[in-house]
Scaffold this motif. Structure first.
Motif: not given
Length: 588
Positions: A158-164, A4-14
């Motif tokens: 990931l495509g949305i993140v790159v677009t932003c 769960i902590w890894d998913y939280l880190v990924i979400g915050l990083y994105l």
């Protein structure tokens, strides 16, 4: 593998990555700012961005797969990139910046004329989209397996993140993002390397060298020597061409402040080409010792060895930090994807919209159209990546080599040789591309790879690796030879070039020899702004990473977050200190 902590880190990083475009949005005042950073980017920014362009999730997946199978061969391959950067340093970096163009297509027009410019952009746009989609597909396949998100949904997110990132300030946010992402990649990979070598079952670097399989240093055990030597040689040639190609990585030099800064940025890229492969690939070799059968670790992956780096990272890192490594792999691909979007948007606005639709478009309107085209192209990129991912039948390494052998050689020849050799006619640019694509098509569908292996390499039977490498060698070499031969053959008709076109070529080459004069050319000084923006982003990201100390881990695991976050925040602090000194000097 992930908690769960890894998913939280990924979400915050994105979320942090998406915010970079928002933070940088106000710094783009005109088309030049949006499409090339105003030609004012500092050497350390473009240098780190150049390293990011040479990396991608491909490095940690497809290339790692080959490292897992053949060890030091891929290290040698990456080190063979060094001659490319030496050539750029001594001969090309300064010349490219001094072309004084906003997009590569404008340089193509000055060299080959308007028809070739239009031909070029409508061939280059789908080529860039194919390469960008390949990177998006690559990182999505990996993250889908690591995170457990369906592949198509992963591509969309990931495509949305790159677009932003691309939407905010165009090239400004792209290059700023590249610098921040590279600090994470460097700190993260060094952490994985150190903790891997500290494993008792590895026993440091001497222990690793004793335990790795024999084929990691004796490549002949895996592949015929004539094949892997030819593969390395041709890969070096292609790297020289690709790094020098103005339509690919060479375009970075249009953004840098002047010729001298362009040369400095090349040294940064060259340094990265030496050290990044070491820290990225040694852990993969250790993975072959810890996990000799990765199918047990990644039972759902078609090619489990593509997850070798992730497997060793998960083995040595504390809870939460594994999520950061997943983000680092995504970060490694951002540069290629958002650069493809930004560059194509530049073509659509500067070389199509204001050429044929609204020649008198204001700078504000060009910025708006740049963002609109970015969104349109992003949708197409996501659709293309989804299509490729759902129809792929070969490994990522073989697939990427196939794409590059078909797409890159026809485009790279006129985009490199045309700016160092001027005695070819106006039609040499587009005709070389046509000849190159015809040659690539012929090689792909009419040259028997089995026959080539038998009669050229003396191999009656080839294993899967040999077949993939011979395919790359045959298609790439045949296409390059045909393209280069045609380009220089066209010089026989140079005498028929019109006086107007001859003057255009001479003016272009004169500009490439003339240093940038910031006062005479009224260049805006943006040095302080770059230190401020990138320093602030690094300080914020580093502070967030240090908060990982609160994640339940052993003391050693908690200290990993303090170390990683401290280094990133420290870099931010140094940049902000320089920013304050520059502001004080300007005010004084």
């Amino acid at each position: 593998m992930l908690g769960i902590w890894d998913y939280l880190v990924i979400g915050l990083y994105l979320l942090f990555t998406m915010s970079i475009g928002f933070v940088c949005r106000k710094i783009a005042h005109n088309a030049s700012d949006f499409f090339r950073g105003g030609g004012n980017m500092l050497w350390w920014m473009t240098g780190m961005s150049g390293i990011a362009s040479g990396l991608s999730a491909w490095t940690f997946t497809a290339a790692a797969c080959r490292v897992y199978e053949m060890g030091f061969l891929m290290l040698i391959l990456y080190w063979l990139w060094l001659p490319a950067y030496l050539i750029i340093f001594f001969f090309l970096a300064r010349r490219y910046r001094q072309m004084r163009v906003i997009t590569v297509a404008e340089g193509i027009r000055r060299r080959y004329g308007r028809f070739t410019e239009q031909f070029w952009i409508w061939v280059q746009i789908p080529a860039n989209m194919m390469i960008g989609a390949m990177w998006l597909m690559t990182v999505s396949i990996f993250m889908s397996a690591a995170v457990g998100v369906p592949l198509n949904l992963c591509i969309l997110i990931l495509g949305i993140v790159v677009t932003c990132v691309s939407l905010g300030a165009g090239a400004w946010s792209v290059i700023a993002s590249d610098f921040v992402q590279m600090t994470i990649i460097i700190v993260g990979t060094i952490t994985v390397l150190i903790r891997t070598l500290m494993l008792p079952e590895i026993g440091g670097l001497p222990g690793l060298m004793e335990k790795i399989p024999a084929e990691f240093t004796n490549f002949n055990m895996v592949e015929a020597p004539s094949v892997w030597i030819a593969f390395l040689g041709l890969s070096m040639v292609m790297r020289i061409m690709q790094a020098s190609d103005l339509s690919q990585e060479g375009a970075k030099f249009l953004s840098v402040k002047d010729g001298g800064q362009a040369k400095k940025s090349t040294l940064v890229i060259a340094t990265g080409s030496i050290f990044i492969p070491i820290v990225a690939f040694l852990p993969v070799m250790a993975c072959s010792v810890i996990y000799p059968d990765l199918a047990q670790v990644f039972p759902d992956m078609p090619n489990p060895t593509e997850g070798s780096y992730m497997a060793i990272a998960a083995h040595v890192l504390p809870t939460g930090m594994v999520g950061l490594i997943v983000c680092a792999m995504f970060a490694a691909s951002i540069s290629s994807m958002d650069t493809a979007l930004n560059r194509n948007a530049g073509f659509c606005v500067r070389n199509f919209y204001i050429e044929f639709i609204k020649p008198n478009a204001s700078e504000k309107e060009q910025l708006l159209m740049g963002r609109i085209f970015t969104v349109i192209l992003a949708v197409a990129l996501i659709i293309l990546a989804t299509t490729l991912a759902n129809n792929r039948e070969i490994g990522l390494f073989e697939f990427s080599n196939l794409v590059f052998s078909l797409v890159i050689p026809p485009m790279v020849v006129p985009a490199v040789f045309g700016f160092v050799y001027k005695k070819t006619p106006v039609w040499s640019g587009w005709s070389t591309v046509v000849v190159g694509f015809c040659a690539a098509f012929f090689a792909k569908f009419y040259i028997s790879i089995d026959a080539a292996g038998k009669y050229i390499w003396g191999l009656d039977e080839m294993n899967k690796m040999e077949h993939g490498d011979v395919t790359f060698i045959v298609i790439t070499a045949f296409t390059l030879m045909c393209s280069i031969s045609w380009f220089f053959f066209s010089s026989l008709f140079y005498k028929r070039v019109t006086p107007g076109h001859r003057e255009s070529i001479e003016a272009l080459f004169k500009d490439m020899r003339t240093p940038i004069d910031h006062v005479a050319e009224k260049s805006e000084n943006r040095d302080a702004a770059q230190y401020h923006i990138v320093g602030s982003l690094n300080l914020i990201l580093g502070s967030l990473l240090m908060c990982g100390f609160l994640i339940p881990n052993s003391l050693g695991g908690r200290m990993v977050f303090i170390y990683c976050g401290g280094v990133v925040a420290g870099i931010g602090g140094i940049l902000l200190t320089i920013y304050k000194k520059k502001v004080a000097a300007e005010q004084g």
